[in-house]
Each structure stands twice: as C-alpha cells, then as structure tokens.
Design an enzyme around this catalytic site. Structure first.
Site, mmCIF file in Angstrom:
data_model
loop_
_atom_site.group_PDB
_atom_site.id
_atom_site.type_symbol
_atom_site.label_atom_id
_atom_site.label_comp_id
_atom_site.label_asym_id
_atom_site.label_seq_id
_atom_site.Cartn_x
_atom_site.Cartn_y
_atom_site.Cartn_z
ATOM 1 N N ASN A 188 -65.672 54.716 -30.690
ATOM 2 C CA ASN A 188 -65.124 55.808 -29.691
ATOM 3 C C ASN A 188 -63.814 55.491 -29.050
ATOM 4 O O ASN A 188 -63.825 55.058 -27.899
ATOM 5 C CB ASN A 188 -66.434 56.278 -28.636
ATOM 6 C CG ASN A 188 -66.004 57.567 -28.012
ATOM 7 O OD1 ASN A 188 -65.017 58.090 -28.206
ATOM 8 N ND2 ASN A 188 -66.347 57.824 -26.686
ATOM 9 N N PHE B 1 -58.446 55.080 -21.693
ATOM 10 C CA PHE B 1 -59.256 56.080 -22.422
ATOM 11 C C PHE B 1 -58.314 57.290 -22.493
ATOM 12 O O PHE B 1 -58.883 58.244 -22.042
ATOM 13 C CB PHE B 1 -60.589 56.357 -22.106
ATOM 14 C CG PHE B 1 -61.396 56.942 -23.296
ATOM 15 C CD1 PHE B 1 -61.981 56.245 -24.368
ATOM 16 C CD2 PHE B 1 -61.887 58.370 -23.258
ATOM 17 C CE1 PHE B 1 -62.600 57.019 -25.370
ATOM 18 C CE2 PHE B 1 -62.439 59.084 -23.927
ATOM 19 C CZ PHE B 1 -62.946 58.018 -25.196
ATOM 20 N N ASP C 258 -55.532 69.252 -29.499
ATOM 21 C CA ASP C 258 -56.876 69.159 -28.838
ATOM 22 C C ASP C 258 -57.859 70.451 -29.039
ATOM 23 O O ASP C 258 -57.476 71.599 -29.315
ATOM 24 C CB ASP C 258 -56.494 69.173 -27.345
ATOM 25 C CG ASP C 258 -55.722 67.908 -27.025
ATOM 26 O OD1 ASP C 258 -55.811 66.907 -27.776
ATOM 27 O OD2 ASP C 258 -55.270 67.858 -26.001
ATOM 28 N N ASP C 259 -59.068 70.218 -29.181
ATOM 29 C CA ASP C 259 -60.026 71.021 -29.390
ATOM 30 C C ASP C 259 -60.153 71.897 -28.375
ATOM 31 O O ASP C 259 -60.950 73.110 -28.576
ATOM 32 C CB ASP C 259 -61.495 70.323 -29.990
ATOM 33 C CG ASP C 259 -62.081 69.573 -28.712
ATOM 34 O OD1 ASP C 259 -61.402 69.265 -27.793
ATOM 35 O OD2 ASP C 259 -63.308 69.382 -28.576
ATOM 36 N N GLU D 167 -52.869 58.533 -25.382
ATOM 37 C CA GLU D 167 -52.641 58.010 -26.863
ATOM 38 C C GLU D 167 -51.282 59.133 -27.514
ATOM 39 O O GLU D 167 -50.436 58.819 -28.241
ATOM 40 C CB GLU D 167 -53.939 58.337 -27.976
ATOM 41 C CG GLU D 167 -54.137 59.782 -28.465
ATOM 42 C CD GLU D 167 -54.793 60.507 -27.177
ATOM 43 O OE1 GLU D 167 -55.136 61.673 -27.148
ATOM 44 O OE2 GLU D 167 -55.224 59.889 -26.200
ATOM 45 N N ASP D 168 -51.589 60.349 -26.985
ATOM 46 C CA ASP D 168 -50.311 61.101 -27.368
ATOM 47 C C ASP D 168 -49.018 60.808 -26.766
ATOM 48 O O ASP D 168 -47.828 60.753 -27.059
ATOM 49 C CB ASP D 168 -50.393 62.748 -27.030
ATOM 50 C CG ASP D 168 -50.988 62.563 -25.355
ATOM 51 O OD1 ASP D 168 -51.129 61.818 -25.095
ATOM 52 O OD2 ASP D 168 -51.425 63.787 -25.185
ATOM 53 N N ASN E 149 -58.334 56.729 -32.750
ATOM 54 C CA ASN E 149 -58.724 57.221 -34.004
ATOM 55 C C ASN E 149 -58.132 58.626 -34.336
ATOM 56 O O ASN E 149 -57.889 58.898 -35.533
ATOM 57 C CB ASN E 149 -60.281 57.648 -33.813
ATOM 58 C CG ASN E 149 -61.082 56.227 -33.468
ATOM 59 O OD1 ASN E 149 -60.656 55.370 -34.256
ATOM 60 N ND2 ASN E 149 -62.322 56.434 -33.166
#
Length: 781
Positions: free
Chosen positions: A594, A701, A615-616, A704-705, A598
């Site tokens: 996780n 966490f 993003d979802d 990443e962007d 990824n």
C-alpha cells in the site's frame, strides 16, 4: 357596484388591484372635494369623468409597461433558444463557418479493419501512432466536418463514404454538406498510410442541386461516379476526365428520383438497385431493381418491382456498396426505424434473376459503443463500404453520428414545450392567487383595512380545501418586513417590480431549458491537426472507497477519448469487473504494498502514450477532460492538469489564485488530475534520482503528485505545466471519511513540508514564474 362576498366596508373578495383603484378614486375625490363644493351637478359629473379618465389612463400605462417588459423578455428568450450558448467553432477556436449545428446531424467517417467483412474493428485497435499530430494511437473518426472545413470548403458534416483503392493508395469519395448553400457536394480525400491520415483534395462534384451517395466504380478501364441526384429527379452517371477531381456528365441513366443507388455485375448481367423517392420517408422502406447487359444501360425493370414496399426498419434502402465473401453476394441495407439511418443490416442475396429475387438477413457483429452520444457513432451509423485489399485484409469505411435525425428541431420543440409548460404553470398560479384573493385579501395591501365578510368566513370554515389553500398562500405572502414597507410606500411600482422579478425568474428557468436542449447533449471530442486519439485513465484506490470507484468508472468511461481505465488497487479485496458499469475495458492492477508510489508505476500494458492520472474522488465533465487532452497533445512534453496549487516561493507554502494574480506570475504545481506522457513520466518517477523523493512519499503517505512536478521541472529549463480550468468540479472526498485529504489543514501542512524537502533535493522552483491567464483560448482563466 355589486361585489361578491361584499360586506359593509366594500367586501373582502375584491383583489388588491381593484381596491387600489377604488382607494385612489376615493382619495382623489376626498382630496379635491373642497375645491368643487360650489359647483353644480354638471360640474360634479365632469369631475367624475375626468377622475375616471385619469384612472383609466394610469391602468393603460401600467398594462402597456407590462406588455413591453414581457415583449422584451420574449425577444430575449427567442434569441437565447435560437442561438446556441456558444458555437462549436468558437469552442474549438476554429475561424471558419463550417461545423454548424445541422438538423440532419453531425455525421463523421471512420475506418475499420478485419480479417473478414464480419470482423471489422476500429482503426484505434490497430494501434497506429502518428507523431506529427500527437495521435498515440490514431482513433476514429478520421474525417469530420473540421477536416473538410480546414481544407477550405466549409462543411456541416461528412457522410456516405465510398472507397476507391489504387494499389496502396486509398481515395475516399463522400458527401459533404456545404455550410453556405446547405446542399450536398461530393468531396474527395486521399490516404497513403491505410487510412491513418487523410489529405483533403477538394470538391470533386458540385451541382446546383443536392448530391450524396457517390457510388464510384470502374468499367472497362474508365472510372465512373453515380451520385444521388434526387432533387434533380434524375439518376446521373459521370465519367472522370482528370482523376479524382474533374468529372463530366456521361449520361442520364434514368429519369426517376432514386436515392442510394448502386450497380453490381452478377451472373453475366448488371443490376441497378435503388429506392424511388416521391415524398418524405417513402424511400426508406422501398427497394427496386433494374437489369441491363451494360452498366451504361439501357435498363429494364425487374418483374417483381417494387421488391420491397414496407416499413422503414426493414433495411430495404441501400446502405453502401454490396460485397462478395466466400462466394456469396451481400447487400447492405439501412434500418431507419427508430430514426433515419439508425444502423446498417446485412443481407445475403440467394436469388437474383430477371424474374425472381430473394435475400436473407445475416448477423452483422458490429459492436456498438456504450458511450452513447459521447461516441462519434453512438446514435446511428447508416453507410458501410467494405473491400478486400491485396494483402487479404479487409478495410471498411463507415459513417456515424452522435445525435439522431431531426435532433435540432426536436430540442427546439421540446424547449418550446417546456416554456409553454412554465407559462401554463404561471397562469395556473395566477388563477389560484386570484381565487385566494377573493377569499383572503393580502394582509399587506396598504390601502385596505376593512374586515372580512362573516358570511364568507362561515363558508370558508366549511370548506377544508379552501382553508388549506388560504394558509398556504398566507405563508407565501410572508415577505420580509423591509420589502413590505417599501411596497406599501410604492404600491403600483412595487407590484410592477415584483411582476418583473417573477417574469425574469420564469425567463431564467426557461433559459435553463435552452441550455439543456440548446445543445445536443453530446460531449464533442477535440481534434488536433485534424486527428483524434485516445488516452488511458488511471486512478488509485482501495476497498474503503469502492462506492467512489463505481461512480468514477460509470461517469468517465463514457468520455469520448477514454480507451481504457486502469485501477491501481492498493489495499483490500478488489471488486469484480462485473460490479463496475463501464463503457470501456477496465483493468484492475493489484499491488502488493500500500504505497502512493504505485500511482506512477511503469505499466507495459498501457496501450496509449497519454495517461490521465485522476483521483477517484474528483468529478468533472467529459468536455473538460477532452479540452485537457487536446491541450496535452499540443504540448506532450508537459503536465496538463486541472487542479493547480500555486506555490509561494519565498515561504514554500501553498497559496491561492489571488497570490498568482497579484504577483503576475506563479510557481504552479498540478495535483489530483493531470495528463502526462506515460513513456516519460513513469520512467522519471522510478529513476535513481527520484528514489529519495519516493522515500518521502512513503514516509508521509502523501505528495507523490508534488514529486512528479519537481521531476518534470528539474528535467527542463522551459515551461513544464499547463492549466485548464474546469467548468465545474466536485470533490467527493468531503463526503467520505476514507480520504487522506479530509483534514484540509493537516493535509496542506504535510504537503508544505514536502515542498521544503523536495526543494532541498531537486532545487527551488522560485525562479520558474509563469504568467497567469496567458493562454489565448482563456482556458486558464
């Protein structure tokens, strides 16, 4: 005067306007009584007449003003409903007249390949990449009204394609509706790379009447063209003099208004198939055949004419060139049942002779798009020309439309019906209000202070419905105190203003109808250099956000240029593909760890160069997605996104747009939704240089962007980001407890810390200032 329900004070049943008129009349007589007390009865009568005239004049002015206001509103609404909110040309930045909304549709042409005429797949499945137009891969449609208009002949749509193959060169003859004359001409295009790119050669045939269905064939080394000339009342045959643009009339084959005709040789004879058109709709269910020893005639009618004279969904009307496969002859018909040209149907001709004809329908396994109106052929496809190449492969050209026939008129009538419904509702409310006013006078009528009739009160108590209506309208009448006091001081003016406001409210509601039905409801794709392409949509999620994923897939899979959706599954039990309602293939990539890293993992199964990282929990319109995709195709070396964060270089913190506008420039980071080059971006992210940054992402966490933005900025001295402002966007993370950004302040503190760490690793972005609101198309406004 007798008033229903009147009491000793004049009755409570009169409307406020009637009471206002009576009040003005009484007030006028009382105010001027002492001036005229010495006059005789004749003078009193004259005074009364003058007073009545003045009241009538005031009422006339009031009615005239109301009429003018409503007339202006009607003119405004008429302009809104007859003029689209913005033209397709303005939206796409096109300077020419072409691609105007047309009641016949918005037809375009696509190319298909297969090992047989019954296994055709769209050109995007061939994965042909064209670098010059950033089409990775090339996608249908390959010819549109924009293709023709860009070449100098304005076109509203292109349809009825016929191929003429010379070696490895494809020539495509098609109908193009002239945007000036509003009639069909015959255009021609050329391709030397199996239909991937097309060069528009020009207009091959232009007559004073409508032309379409340009059936082109070869006979004894001579090329002939037999277009539909129904408006002329003739079927004409043209012979080429300078291929492919110069033609001359060879002969008139038949003096009949035939539509969609073709000539085929079979069993030593030539056969002419066509549908005679006398009035609207008759040709759709009709088929006739003639025969001759030569395609030049003379022609004799078949013994069984008309072969068909039936309902329009039968497929009687021709829908393209007939073809032979495995020794059998097939005819293509068009089903016009639901709408004109709804789909093509294939018939195997079993018997064709001078005295008999028999055909049977065979399955045509053409996969219709699940994207509906967002697909270029989602509403209908009515013409197919399929031919076998020297390699043995089959190629087909097919037209398609995203809207049904008559859609423009249908939307106009539906909009008018909606306006009529609103007007009817307004009248009904007015009648109800007037009825209630006869029962209960408005409690804020400044000119009335009398009590209600006891008889009327007794009747109302016995009538439960009337009582409920009265209570309902009494709540409506509870206007704010400041408004009531103003209206009391300005009775006539106040009511006129209220009427105007109410009318404007109706107009704005009707304008909403205009915007709903003033457009086709389709999300138009955006081409770049005349070509369309596709991209992969990639999102990352886990089991706690499954409800988000279902909504995400259902919405975005319908966008025109989405080829595939890749779901990066970080944690939990993944869903079944059957649980997701998608119009495109969905691939769930299950991860072992996780990690937010990824999201940018190198994926060799991605078949497009463009990837939209989304993003979802972000919902935008497909039109905004298409705009962003076209902009990325213009600048594939950049990140093109929708959610900017403006970075204060001195403080290394997120700042808002006010900071960017105030300082005339900005350091911009695109987050949450961005197009990028999958072949470049993912390799940069997993390079050795990016390893410390990936460790920061795992530690927090988050970010990443942000790391991807730094890697792009570090790789170039030029601008590396482009921003497209979406028309609307919804962040559904605010509705969920399973989101890392639900604590906005804490989320931004972490990301500000990431900025500091990435600056130490890869250098500051403070020198990368770009002008805000600099694009000529104003997409960044």
């Amino acid at each position: 005067m007798v008033v229903a329900g009147g009491g000793e004070n004049g009755g409570g049943g009169r409307s406020c306007c009637m009471k206002w008129l009576q009040h003005n009349r009484s007030h006028y007589n009382h105010h001027h009584h002492h001036h005229y007390s010495h006059n005789n009865n004749h003078s009193s009568n004259v005074s009364g007449n003058n007073n009545s005239a003045r009241v009538v004049a005031a009422g006339f002015v009031f009615c005239l003003v109301c009429f003018v206001i409503h007339l202006l509103i009607a003119v405004l609404y008429g302009w809104l409903i007859l003029t689209p909110p913005f033209s397709l040309n303005e939206r796409k930045g096109l300077p020419w007249l072409g691609c105007q909304e047309d009641n016949e549709g918005s037809w375009a042409i696509g190319v298909f390949f297969g090992q047989s005429p019954f296994s055709l797949k769209p050109i995007e499945n061939a994965e042909i990449w064209i670098n010059e137009s950033a089409a990775w891969p090339v996608a249908n449609p390959v010819i549109t009204c924009a293709s023709a208009s860009d070449s100098g002949f304005a076109s509203n749509f292109v349809a009825d394609p016929f191929l003429y193959v010379q070696g490895d060169t494809f020539y495509l003859f098609y109908e193009t509706k002239n945007s000036y004359t509003m009639q069909g001409d015959i255009g021609v295009a050329k391709s030397i790379d199996k239909g991937a790119t097309w060069q528009q050669l020009g207009i091959a045939l232009d007559e004073e009447w409508h032309l379409s269905y340009p059936y082109v064939f070869n006979y004894l080394g001579q090329v002939y063209l037999m277009p539909e000339s129904r408006q002329k009342g003739e079927l004409r045959l043209y012979r080429v003099t300078n291929f492919p643009l110069e033609w001359e009339l060879d002969r008139i084959i038949m003096k009949k208004p035939l539509v969609d005709s073709f000539i085929i040789d079979h069993d030593g004879a030539y056969w002419l198939f066509g549908s005679e058109h006398h009035y609207f709709g008759t040709a759709n269910g009709r088929l006739e055949i003639w025969y001759s020893s030569s395609p030049l005639g003379p022609w004799e009618p078949h013994k069984k004419n008309p072969i068909y004279n039936t309902y329009s969904s039968f497929g009687a009307r021709n829908g393209g060139r007939p073809f032979r496969y495995n020794g059998n002859l097939y005819r293509i018909g068009q089903d016009c049942g639901e709408t004109y040209g709804r789909r093509v149907r294939i018939f195997k001709i079993e018997v064709l002779s001078r005295v008999d004809y028999k055909e049977v329908e065979v399955p045509f396994p053409f996969e219709e798009s699940s994207k509906g109106r967002n697909a270029w052929n989602g509403a209908r496809y009515h013409h197919l020309d399929v031919q076998q190449l020297r390699s043995g492969e089959w190629v087909g050209v097919m037209d398609g439309d995203r809207v049904p026939s008559g859609d423009l008129v249908h939307r106009f009538l539906l909009g008018c019906a909606s306006v009529a419904a609103v007007a009817g509702l307004v009248l009904l409310l007015g009648v109800l209000q007037g009825t209630v006013n006869c029962i209960v006078p408005l409690n804020w009528c400044s000119d009335y202070s009398g009590k209600r009739s006891d008889t009327l009160n007794a009747w109302e108590r016995a009538n439960v419905f009337s009582s409920k209506v009265r209570r309902g309208f009494s709540r409506i009448n509870r206007t704010p105190s400041y408004l009531r006091s103003w209206i009391k001081r300005n009775t006539c003016t106040g009511r006129l203003v209220l009427a105007l406001v109410f009318a404007l409210g109706v107009v704005f509601s009707c304008t909403g109808v205009t915007f709903i039905y003033g457009g086709s409801g389709a999300e138009e794709p955006y081409s770049w250099k005349g070509q369309f392409s596709q991209f992969t949509l990639l999102t990352m999620t886990y089991d706690a956000r499954l409800w988000n994923l279902k909504m995400f897939v259902n919405h975005y899979s319908r966008c025109t240029s989405v080829k595939e959706i890749v779901v990066v599954w970080n944690k939990g039990i993944p869903p079944k593909l059957s649980d997701l309602d998608s119009a495109v293939p969905v691939r769930i990539r299950i991860e072992d760890q996780n990690s937010l890293n990824n999201r940018f993992k190198i994926d060799p199964l991605i078949k497009t160069r463009a990837v939209l990282e989304l993003d979802d929990d972000i919902m935008m319109s497909c039109d905004d997605i298409e705009r962003g995709f076209m902009l990325w195709r213009q600048h594939p070396d950049r990140i093109v996104g929708f959610y900017p964060r403006f970075v204060d270089g001195s403080q290394l913190e997120y700042s808002g747009e006010k900071y960017a506008r105030k300082n005339k420039g900005y350091n911009m980071i695109l987050t949450g939704a961005a197009f990028m080059d999958s072949q470049v971006a993912f390799k940069r992210y997993w390079s050795e240089q990016a390893k410390p940054g990936r460790e920061v992402v795992d530690t927090y966490f988050n970010c990443e962007d942000v790391l991807m933005n730094f890697l792009y900025a570090n790789a170039s001295l030029f601008k590396t980001v482009e921003y497209v402002r979406p028309a609307w966007a919804i962040d559904t993370s605010k509705l969920s407890s399973a989101a890392i950004s639900r604590d906005t302040n804490g989320h931004y503190r972490i990301r500000s810390e990431c900025l500091r760490k990435f600056t130490d690793m890869y250098g500051s972005m403070s020198g990368r200032l770009w002008e805000f609101d600099s694009r000529k198309d104003h997409w960044d406004v």
